[in-house]
Write an enzyme that holds these catalytic residues in place. Structure first.
Site, mmCIF file in Angstrom:
data_model
loop_
_atom_site.group_PDB
_atom_site.id
_atom_site.type_symbol
_atom_site.label_atom_id
_atom_site.label_comp_id
_atom_site.label_asym_id
_atom_site.label_seq_id
_atom_site.Cartn_x
_atom_site.Cartn_y
_atom_site.Cartn_z
ATOM 1 N N GLU A 71 0.819 -1.223 0.000
ATOM 2 C CA GLU A 71 0.000 0.000 0.000
ATOM 3 C C GLU A 71 0.851 1.271 0.000
ATOM 4 O O GLU A 71 0.493 2.268 -0.622
ATOM 5 C CB GLU A 71 -0.892 0.019 1.248
ATOM 6 C CG GLU A 71 -1.644 1.323 1.421
ATOM 7 C CD GLU A 71 -2.515 1.342 2.663
ATOM 8 O OE1 GLU A 71 -1.999 1.231 3.780
ATOM 9 O OE2 GLU A 71 -3.726 1.466 2.501
ATOM 10 N N ASP A 72 1.964 1.212 0.692
ATOM 11 C CA ASP A 72 2.755 2.437 0.873
ATOM 12 C C ASP A 72 3.482 2.886 -0.383
ATOM 13 O O ASP A 72 3.951 4.015 -0.454
ATOM 14 C CB ASP A 72 3.768 2.231 2.012
ATOM 15 C CG ASP A 72 3.062 2.054 3.333
ATOM 16 O OD1 ASP A 72 2.032 2.733 3.540
ATOM 17 O OD2 ASP A 72 3.526 1.234 4.149
ATOM 18 N N HIS A 166 0.489 6.038 10.175
ATOM 19 C CA HIS A 166 -0.163 6.606 8.985
ATOM 20 C C HIS A 166 -1.603 7.009 9.317
ATOM 21 O O HIS A 166 -2.180 6.524 10.295
ATOM 22 C CB HIS A 166 -0.231 5.551 7.873
ATOM 23 C CG HIS A 166 1.087 5.167 7.276
ATOM 24 N ND1 HIS A 166 1.519 3.864 7.212
ATOM 25 C CD2 HIS A 166 2.051 5.914 6.700
ATOM 26 C CE1 HIS A 166 2.706 3.821 6.619
ATOM 27 N NE2 HIS A 166 3.057 5.049 6.305
ATOM 28 N N CYS A 253 -2.642 -2.151 4.517
ATOM 29 C CA CYS A 253 -1.215 -2.005 4.155
ATOM 30 C C CYS A 253 -0.728 -3.086 3.206
ATOM 31 O O CYS A 253 0.261 -2.895 2.505
ATOM 32 C CB CYS A 253 -0.337 -2.069 5.401
ATOM 33 S SG CYS A 253 -0.969 -1.210 6.809
HETATM 34 C C1 CIR Z 1 6.836 0.469 8.377
HETATM 35 O O1 CIR Z 1 7.097 0.970 9.487
HETATM 36 O O2 CIR Z 1 7.042 1.068 7.335
HETATM 37 C C2 CIR Z 1 6.265 -0.926 8.336
HETATM 38 N N1 CIR Z 1 6.847 -1.707 9.364
HETATM 39 C C3 CIR Z 1 4.768 -0.896 8.472
HETATM 40 C C4 CIR Z 1 4.078 -0.240 7.303
HETATM 41 C C5 CIR Z 1 2.607 -0.308 7.437
HETATM 42 N N2 CIR Z 1 1.977 0.274 6.314
HETATM 43 C C6 CIR Z 1 0.840 0.931 6.369
HETATM 44 O O3 CIR Z 1 0.316 1.228 7.433
HETATM 45 N N3 CIR Z 1 0.320 1.366 5.225
#
Ligand code: CIR
Length: 258
Positions: A71-72, A166, A253
């Protein structure tokens, strides 16, 4: 539910064997059982398939411990696939495979430094994009996304967030004009036009739901929030997310859905 998201594809990426090296800071829960995390991810993928989605699967990369959080790495609106610029260096290389996957389906655009933005901060509701201004997403990132989507008729609304990773970690859209959120992370007046479910303090992880193709996916083990959502008439599927939660990740995510 009338306007619950109808989607065709989900881009997912397998959980790497290096998952224990992922970035953590919020969950405070350790250690991660990687095998169980991979099983939970498989179950998530099967659930999306059962809901009619075609999976676009990217192989895991052990050099990228957070790579399962697709997702990111992209923001998708209409025909556009915006490749994000993650706010933390260890995640920069994740965008390479996302661009390769998305290019078949969308016209690709890029976010460029000094902008940073992660898709977990982008909450799309109709023609509005609420974008969390977070430790990972800066003002320039929000501005660059606005520059790309305004001409498609989208309004971008920045949301200053705190004490969370987020925006979507603590706020998601259920469909039918209703949002669900955990209190205390942003100025809730921004969402005054929507119906609201406020999750009980002890269940804040359940503010991240995934509404897709007629169902609302929620994490397992949050009975109070489950009732609140069920009482509004949504049809719920519960998934065990225990090991993903330890990595500060949640349901949205793990995929880019369009
Ligand atoms: C991070 O800190 O980037 C990852 N451990 C978790 C990302 C989670 N992503 C999201 O909420 N979209």
């Amino acid at each position: 539910m009338a306007d619950i998201k109808k989607a065709e594809f989900a881009i997912v990426r397998n959980i790497p064997n290096s998952f224990q090296q992922c970035i953590t800071g919020f969950s405070g829960k350790f250690p991660i059982d990687v095998t169980l995390a991979q099983q939970q991810h498989e179950h998530y993928c099967h659930t999306l398939v059962d809901l009619g989605l075609k999976l676009v699967r990217i192989e895991a990369d052990d050099y990228l411990p957070d790579c399962c959080f697709t997702e990111d790495t992209a923001i998708v609106t209409d025909g556009l696939g915006i490749i994000s610029f993650p706010g933390t260096e260890s995640r920069h290389a994740e965008i390479i495979e996302m661009e390769k996957a998305l290019t078949t389906y969308k016209k690709i655009q890029h976010i460029a430094a000094p902008a940073t933005i992660e898709g977990g901060d982008v909450l799309k509701i109709g023609k509005k994009l609420f974008i969390g201004h977070s430790a990972r997403t800066n003002e320039e990132g929000i501005k660059q996304v606005a520059g790309l989507v305004n001409e498609l008729g989208y309004e971008v609304i920045p949301v200053k967030i705190h004490n969370t990773l987020h925006l979507k970690t603590v706020c998601t859209y259920l469909g039918n004009n209703c949002i669900i959120y955990a209190d205390g992370h942003f100025d809730e007046n921004i969402f005054s036009e929507y119906d609201k479910i406020i999750v009980p303090v002890t269940e804040s992880y359940c503010a991240n739901t995934l509404a897709v193709n007629g169902k609302v996916l929620i994490p397992k083990g949050f009975p109070l929030t489950r009732s609140l959502i069920g009482n509004k008439g949504y049809s719920i599927i519960e998934l065990d997310m225990s090991e993903i939660e330890k990595a500060d990740g949640a349901l949205t995510c793990l995929s880019v859905i369009f």
